[in-house]
Design an enzyme around this catalytic site. Structure first.
Site, PDB file in Angstrom:
ATOM      1  N   ASP A   1      48.894  37.214  36.037  1.00 47.03           N
ATOM      2  CA  ASP A   1      47.368  36.501  36.053  1.00 47.03           C
ATOM      3  C   ASP A   1      47.077  36.883  34.624  1.00 47.03           C
ATOM      4  O   ASP A   1      45.897  37.266  34.402  1.00 47.03           O
ATOM      5  CB  ASP A   1      46.426  36.949  37.050  1.00 47.03           C
ATOM      6  CG  ASP A   1      45.326  35.937  37.072  1.00 47.03           C
ATOM      7  OD1 ASP A   1      45.207  34.901  36.659  1.00 47.03           O
ATOM      8  OD2 ASP A   1      44.110  36.465  37.698  1.00 47.03           O
TER       9      ASP A   1
ATOM     10  N   VAL B   1      29.368  44.496  34.657  1.00 49.80           N
ATOM     11  CA  VAL B   1      30.100  43.811  33.323  1.00 49.80           C
ATOM     12  C   VAL B   1      31.360  42.950  33.693  1.00 49.80           C
ATOM     13  O   VAL B   1      31.686  42.394  32.667  1.00 49.80           O
ATOM     14  CB  VAL B   1      30.573  44.962  32.550  1.00 49.80           C
ATOM     15  CG1 VAL B   1      29.781  45.938  31.746  1.00 49.80           C
ATOM     16  CG2 VAL B   1      31.826  45.845  33.144  1.00 49.80           C
ATOM     17  N   GLY B   2      31.411  42.635  34.774  1.00 51.49           N
ATOM     18  CA  GLY B   2      32.527  41.669  35.161  1.00 51.49           C
ATOM     19  C   GLY B   2      32.471  41.307  36.471  1.00 51.49           C
ATOM     20  O   GLY B   2      32.096  42.044  37.398  1.00 51.49           O
ATOM     21  N   LYS B   3      32.879  40.010  36.643  1.00 49.68           N
ATOM     22  CA  LYS B   3      33.226  39.597  38.244  1.00 49.68           C
ATOM     23  C   LYS B   3      34.512  38.976  38.288  1.00 49.68           C
ATOM     24  O   LYS B   3      34.610  37.911  37.560  1.00 49.68           O
ATOM     25  CB  LYS B   3      31.964  38.660  38.512  1.00 49.68           C
ATOM     26  CG  LYS B   3      32.083  38.503  40.204  1.00 49.68           C
ATOM     27  CD  LYS B   3      30.585  37.834  40.604  1.00 49.68           C
ATOM     28  CE  LYS B   3      30.791  37.020  41.818  1.00 49.68           C
ATOM     29  NZ  LYS B   3      31.162  37.825  43.108  1.00 49.68           N
ATOM     30  N   GLY B   4      35.402  39.260  39.188  1.00 53.16           N
ATOM     31  CA  GLY B   4      36.647  38.549  39.400  1.00 53.16           C
ATOM     32  C   GLY B   4      36.514  38.010  40.769  1.00 53.16           C
ATOM     33  O   GLY B   4      35.509  37.874  41.459  1.00 53.16           O
TER      34      GLY B   4
ATOM     35  N   LYS C   1      35.739  49.439  39.320  1.00 52.43           N
ATOM     36  CA  LYS C   1      35.912  48.138  39.917  1.00 52.43           C
ATOM     37  C   LYS C   1      35.805  48.226  41.272  1.00 52.43           C
ATOM     38  O   LYS C   1      36.383  49.078  42.112  1.00 52.43           O
ATOM     39  CB  LYS C   1      37.237  47.780  39.469  1.00 52.43           C
ATOM     40  CG  LYS C   1      37.613  46.295  39.900  1.00 52.43           C
ATOM     41  CD  LYS C   1      38.917  45.848  39.078  1.00 52.43           C
ATOM     42  CE  LYS C   1      39.253  44.474  39.710  1.00 52.43           C
ATOM     43  NZ  LYS C   1      40.614  43.969  39.132  1.00 52.43           N
TER      44      LYS C   1
ATOM     45  N   PHE D   1      38.428  39.081  43.328  1.00 48.86           N
ATOM     46  CA  PHE D   1      38.138  40.089  44.381  1.00 48.86           C
ATOM     47  C   PHE D   1      37.235  41.155  44.406  1.00 48.86           C
ATOM     48  O   PHE D   1      37.221  41.987  45.073  1.00 48.86           O
ATOM     49  CB  PHE D   1      39.703  40.607  44.454  1.00 48.86           C
ATOM     50  CG  PHE D   1      40.681  39.569  44.545  1.00 48.86           C
ATOM     51  CD1 PHE D   1      40.940  38.730  45.828  1.00 48.86           C
ATOM     52  CD2 PHE D   1      41.709  39.479  43.624  1.00 48.86           C
ATOM     53  CE1 PHE D   1      41.882  37.535  45.790  1.00 48.86           C
ATOM     54  CE2 PHE D   1      42.654  38.609  43.838  1.00 48.86           C
ATOM     55  CZ  PHE D   1      42.902  37.674  44.772  1.00 48.86           C
ATOM     56  N   ALA D   2      36.731  41.446  43.093  1.00 54.94           N
ATOM     57  CA  ALA D   2      36.106  42.534  42.884  1.00 54.94           C
ATOM     58  C   ALA D   2      34.926  42.133  41.702  1.00 54.94           C
ATOM     59  O   ALA D   2      35.085  41.333  40.858  1.00 54.94           O
ATOM     60  CB  ALA D   2      37.070  43.641  42.428  1.00 54.94           C
TER      61      ALA D   2
END
Ligand code: ADE
Length: 657
Positions: free
Chosen positions: A466, A336-339, A366, A341-342
């Site tokens: 951030d 559901v998400g991508k940053g 995460k 670092f993870a």
């Protein structure tokens, strides 16, 4: 005149000559005989009474009496050592002692009695020889140690067998010669001859090819040894006449004693392990069935997961790391998400159940790859502070090291509506929505920055560093939840200089405050970090406002400084924010609405170029609170478009409440 000069010359010459002669005479006769010694008198000493040492005396003088020798006297007082350096005529007593060995070139300390206690004295006959002093025996042991009394009959026949205990039958008790001597007995059997040898012996030396061990005992425990051409038993001990009564223990006896004493221990250990194992099985079954009945709420999750943080929410630094070797039964679903670092996954936590009869809880996981350990650790540490808990901060369940997969996990509440950026992209919002979103965001940031909890207890202020719309999740009631603390920083007193120095430029360039862009944060004041968060929050408030139908015509969603490319670099942000002093546009048409006008005024004060002129997050939160009446007046108008929610809101709430 000539005559006068002539007689003056000879008078001067004779006078000078006589002085010179006197000097020469004195040095050649007097000092040749008179010794030069250290003569500081009594003073504290660094000598400890062992080995060699120097007097520490800086004064050297010629002794007045040609018979004088150099003398040093060393004493131990209750809590210090002293040394007395003097010239002394050995014909006379010194401290009640008549000096004997004074013709030596070195000053060898000898133990004497006098002056009310024992002391050490040395005398010598070379210049300054009393400076370097030598303790030939350890005065600590020699002066204060008594020589041992031991049975001393040498070798003689005995009726002792090598079993149990017996007496040496030696009637002679001797004072051992050596200060360090201990009492020793040796039992030996040769053909039919059985003997016992009772002696004194210094354990620093070998005896019959053996070094004595265990001589500090009070009893003489006979141990079997090899040597002397046969088997024999030997014991050593350090109490007077302790080598009279002998105790035999053979190796096999020793082994059986160990075995016998170990058996109950082993049985006990087995019992403890088995009962613990059965207890755990019982407990797991029991708690499993309990959980089927009640939905897993957050505090429940803490009880299960925080094994050492406990469920005491007052703990300021609860450690949520799941140390349990049994990892949580989690099945990953969709990403559901991508940053940076993870990656974030929706997942099923199969332990416990929702009230709706589902066999799992929905959580977010995460996942950090091995290389991103530092980021995982930082976020875990930020989350581990129980005081971080707040309704506008993502609820943390636990952290896990997934060793097999070489991954690091953070398990948190799951928010099906996704992040604020996605939400604003898909939805136009009402004034009420803006008020809820903006107010909750400010409250979340204010809580983070605050140095006290809602109960007034001290808490460590934290900065996010951030803040951006993609790091804010949205609940069903449109309240915000701050997430992604990978760059978070705890502003506690233990912050190292390195941590501060490295904190210069972190975050996402688009949201960076001017002082962050030019790496000019005032590191002396922790408020500076909070001020950078407030700047980023202002940009998010602008994004929210830009999608509110109360501003008039609402354009498609655009991020702040949207005209720039997708991920503007620091340099292009510097051009916009520093060089041009640019900020996202607030058109005049927006401020027809009183509420929007107030919000825009607040935004403007939050993105001030001067960090110190910015409002605090707490102040922004209060301003939103004060807008409550405005909200009531405006009435609630729903967002024009809502994303279809694939998961019911209650599911998200189950994890959190
Ligand atoms: N994206 C990042 N974190 C999330 C979460 N906890 N729930 C839903 N989506 C997310």
């Amino acid at each position: 005149m000539e005559l006068l000069r002539f007689s003056a010359f000879w008078c001067g010459t004779i006078l000078f000559g006589s002085i010179l002669l006197e000097q020469l005479g004195a040095s050649s006769l007097g000092t040749k005989q008179n010794k030069r010694c250290k003569i500081c008198g009594l003073r504290p000493s660094r000598c400890t009474g062992t080995g060699n040492c120097t007097s520490g005396c800086k004064i050297t003088s010629t002794c007045t009496n040609p018979k004088d020798v150099c003398v040093s006297t060393w004493r131990k007082t209750d809590d210090s050592f002293t040394i007395d350096t003097v010239c002394h005529n050995p014909a006379n007593e010194l401290h009640g002692v008549r000096l004997k060995d004074y013709s030596n070139s070195r000053c060898e300390m000898k133990e004497k009695m006098g002056m009310g206690s024992k002391f050490f004295i040395c005398a010598c006959s070379e210049d300054e020889c009393n400076d370097h002093i030598v303790f030939t025996t350890d005065p600590m042991s020699s002066s204060f140690k008594l020589r041992r009394l031991c049975k001393f009959c040498d070798e003689r026949p005995t009726s002792c067998t090598e079993k149990g205990s017996c007496k040496s039958d030696c009637e002679k008790t001797s004072i051992c010669e050596g200060l360090d001597d201990v009492c020793v007995s040796i039992w030996r059997k040769t053909d039919d001859n059985v003997t016992i040898d009772t002696v004194c012996h210094n354990p620093a030396n070998e005896l019959h090819g053996l070094m004595l061990e265990d001589y500090r005992n009070s009893r003489c425990e006979m141990k079997e040894k090899m040597g002397m051409g046969s088997k024999f038993f030997i014991c050593a001990c350090s109490e007077d006449e302790c080598n009279d009564h002998l105790f035999f223990t053979s190796q096999s006896q020793v082994a059986s004693v160990i075995l016998v004493s170990l058996v109950p221990l082993v049985i006990l250990a087995v019992l403890v392990i088995t009962s613990f194992y059965w207890y755990r099985i019982y407990h797991q079954r029991h708690s499993g069935s309990k959980r089927k009945k009640t939905p897993l709420d957050f505090s429940d999750a803490r009880a299960i997961i925080m094994d050492d943080g406990g469920s005491d929410s007052s703990s300021t630094h609860a450690n949520n790391l799941n140390h349990n070797t049994e990892l949580l039964p989690i099945e990953l679903d969709a990403q559901v998400g991508k940053g940076r670092f993870a990656e974030v996954y929706k997942a099923k936590l199969k332990q416990g159940a929702t009230g709706a009869g589902e066999p799992f809880e929905t959580v977010a996981v995460k996942i950090f790859a091995d290389e991103e350990y530092a980021s995982w650790k930082n976020e875990k540490e930020i989350f581990s502070d129980a005081d971080l808990r707040h309704e506008n901060v993502l609820h943390f369940l636990t952290a896990e090291e997934r060793k097999v997969e070489k991954q690091y996990w953070l398990i948190t509440a799951y928010h099906p509506m996704g992040n604020l950026q996605e939400y604003l992209t898909r939805n136009i919002i009402s004034w009420n929505d803006l008020w809820v979103l903006g107010g909750s965001l400010a409250r979340g940031v204010a809580h983070l920055h605050s140095d006290h909890t809602l109960c007034g207890r001290y808490k460590v202020p934290i900065v996010h560093r951030d803040i951006k719309s993609s790091n804010i999740l949205v609940r069903g009631d449109l309240s915000c939840v701050l997430c992604d603390f990978g760059l978070g920083l705890r502003l506690d007193n233990s912050l190292s200089v390195d941590e501060l120095a490295n904190s210069g430029q972190v975050g996402t360039a688009r949201y960076m405050a001017p002082e962050v862009l030019e790496s000019r944060i005032n590191l002396d004041n922790i408020e500076s970090f909070k001020q950078t968060d407030v700047y980023s929050m202002a940009l998010v408030l602008w994004e929210i406002t830009s999608r509110c139908n109360a501003i008039g015509e609402v354009k498609d969603y655009e991020p702040p400084f949207g005209k720039l490319r997708e991920h503007p670099c620091v340099e292009s942000m510097k051009d916009s924010v520093l060089r041009d002093r640019g900020r996202p546009e607030i058109p005049n048409s927006w401020i027809n609405h009183t509420g929007i006008q107030l919000v825009c005024g607040t935004i403007d004060e939050c993105w001030d170029h001067d960090p110190e002129a910015r409002l605090t997050a707490q102040c922004v939160a209060e301003r939103f609170n004060d807008m409550e009446d405005l909200e009531k007046l405006s009435g609630r108008s729903d967002s024009e478009e809502k994303i279809p929610e694939d998961v019911s809101l209650t599911e998200a709430d189950q994890i959190e409440k």
